[in-house]
Design an enzyme around this catalytic site. Structure first.
Site, mmCIF file in Angstrom:
data_model
loop_
_atom_site.group_PDB
_atom_site.id
_atom_site.type_symbol
_atom_site.label_atom_id
_atom_site.label_comp_id
_atom_site.label_asym_id
_atom_site.label_seq_id
_atom_site.Cartn_x
_atom_site.Cartn_y
_atom_site.Cartn_z
ATOM 1 N N GLU A 194 -26.359 11.003 14.630
ATOM 2 C CA GLU A 194 -27.022 12.217 15.117
ATOM 3 C C GLU A 194 -27.222 12.164 16.616
ATOM 4 O O GLU A 194 -27.055 13.161 17.321
ATOM 5 C CB GLU A 194 -28.375 12.398 14.418
ATOM 6 C CG GLU A 194 -29.030 13.761 14.660
ATOM 7 C CD GLU A 194 -29.903 13.839 15.918
ATOM 8 O OE1 GLU A 194 -30.344 14.960 16.255
ATOM 9 O OE2 GLU A 194 -30.157 12.798 16.572
ATOM 10 N N GLU A 195 -27.613 10.988 17.109
ATOM 11 C CA GLU A 195 -28.009 10.866 18.517
ATOM 12 C C GLU A 195 -26.845 11.022 19.502
ATOM 13 O O GLU A 195 -27.044 11.117 20.698
ATOM 14 C CB GLU A 195 -28.729 9.530 18.761
ATOM 15 C CG GLU A 195 -30.080 9.402 18.055
ATOM 16 C CD GLU A 195 -31.160 10.319 18.622
ATOM 17 O OE1 GLU A 195 -30.916 11.004 19.626
ATOM 18 O OE2 GLU A 195 -32.255 10.338 18.031
ATOM 19 N N ASP A 241 -36.728 16.035 11.238
ATOM 20 C CA ASP A 241 -36.587 15.284 12.484
ATOM 21 C C ASP A 241 -37.859 15.433 13.316
ATOM 22 O O ASP A 241 -38.697 16.280 13.035
ATOM 23 C CB ASP A 241 -35.369 15.790 13.273
ATOM 24 C CG ASP A 241 -34.729 14.691 14.135
ATOM 25 O OD1 ASP A 241 -35.443 13.748 14.529
ATOM 26 O OD2 ASP A 241 -33.529 14.796 14.426
HETATM 27 CO CO CO Z 1 -33.378 11.675 19.209
HETATM 28 ZN ZN ZN Z 2 -33.760 12.766 15.895
#
Ligand code: CO
Ligand code: ZN
Length: 330
Positions: free
Chosen positions: A193-194, A216
């Site tokens: 994701e990052e 998140d």
């Molecule tokens: Co992040």
């Molecule tokens: Zn995140």
């Protein structure tokens, strides 16, 4: 729950190197899933079958964390590095990092001549105790995550990777508490994701859900001179309306608000001006999905002391369980 949080937030797992995270999460959810798969990218996907008449719902929480990768090693054995995800050089000096095998390194920088200025990443290095390139025990391409002990002071919970291990905790706890659902629910513990929500994109293309909800962290705007945002720690779970990558589905936002109100769950409405989540790729995968995000307010995001409030975590779990237990009217 603090034991589970500690286990997940202290673990190693920069983007692309999530094997240890997957091995930690899998035994936590096995009992509660009808089917568990791992796709080619490494997303851990746990399906909970519905009793019928519901929608196909994808829940996403990312297992990966920001980190660094060794780019080259100097003749005297110091490791220069590049970033994995959004790293602020301000957070680095004196930090400890862990390699995949548990080896520890120390971050420092070239000589500081002006204390008012911060060196770029290229002027920092990791010291692993080597005295030359030849005896350096790590290699170009090795990834590191940060080392910082989890701490709970009352309801303030701090750790290096609340983003997004706390989202993983919310997903795991919701799986445990979800007794009956009309929906076919896919809990996705996503990778990468990052570095641009890549794992969730692949998973959403594979699952093709009707509805997608990311779990998140979001920013909190209640510290001295913060990035302005109408979200505070301890004031409730945050229902995302917009971030810089997505406008949440209005019908899904309405459903989330309705469920929160019906169950007396405190919530805040979130408009985040920078950053996005796994909800973005879910929204635009295949023919599109109704996407939204349950956010956990967090101070000091992308530092080694990301801080959340236990009540907000609990309220996020409750809201997710309420949404999944009832029909979703879009
Ligand atoms: Co992040
Ligand atoms: Zn995140």
């Amino acid at each position: 729950m603090n034991d589970l949080i500690k286990k997940l937030v202290e673990a190693y797992g920069p983007s692309g190197f999530e094997d240890q995270m997957r091995a930690l999460i899998r035994p936590e959810i096995e009992k509660y899933a009808d089917e568990i798969t791992v796709d080619a990218m490494g997303n851990l996907i746990a399906r909970k079958k519905g009793s019928g008449g519901g929608l196909k719902v994808m829940i996403a929480a990312h297992m990966d964390e920001i980190g660094l990768m060794i780019s080259h090693i100097t003749e005297d054995g110091f490791c220069r590095f590049t970033n994995i995800g959004g790293i602020y050089p301000h957070t680095l000096l004196g930090s400890r990092v862990q390699f995949e095998d548990g080896r520890i390194g120390i971050i420092y920088s070239d000589r500081i001549t002006d204390r008012g200025k911060i060196h770029g990443l290229d002027k920092h290095y990791i010291d692993v105790g080597a005295s030359s390139k030849a005896d350096c025990p790590v290699q170009v391409g090795d990834a590191v995550g940060f080392v910082r002990e989890f701490v709970a002071q009352g309801k303030f919970l701090s750790a290096k990777s609340m983003d997004d291990r706390i989202g993983c905790v919310v997903a795991i706890e919701a799986m445990k508490r979800l007794k009956k659902t009309p929906h076919d629910v896919y809990f996705v513990f996503s990778v990468q994701e990052e570095v641009g929500t890549r794992g969730a994109e692949a998973a959403a293309n594979g699952i093709d859900p009707d509805v997608g909800i990311a779990l998140d962290v979001t920013l909190a705007g209640d510290t001295p001179e913060p990035t302005p945002i109408a979200v505070s720690l301890g004031k409730g779970t945050a229902i995302k309306v917009k971030d810089s990558g997505m406008i949440a589905h209005t019908g899904l936002v309405r459903t989330m608000k309705k469920r929160a109100e019906a169950a007396n769950i405190p919530y805040q409405l979130e408009v985040l001006t920078g950053g996005t989540t796994d909800a973005r790729p879910i929204q635009i995968a295949n023919g599109g999905a109704a996407a939204g995000c349950i956010s956990i307010p967090c101070r000091y995001v992308h530092s080694q002391s990301e801080t959340v409030h236990a009540d907000d975590v609990e309220n996020s779990i409750k809201l997710l369980v309420e949404i999944l237990s009832n029909p979703i009217d879009l």
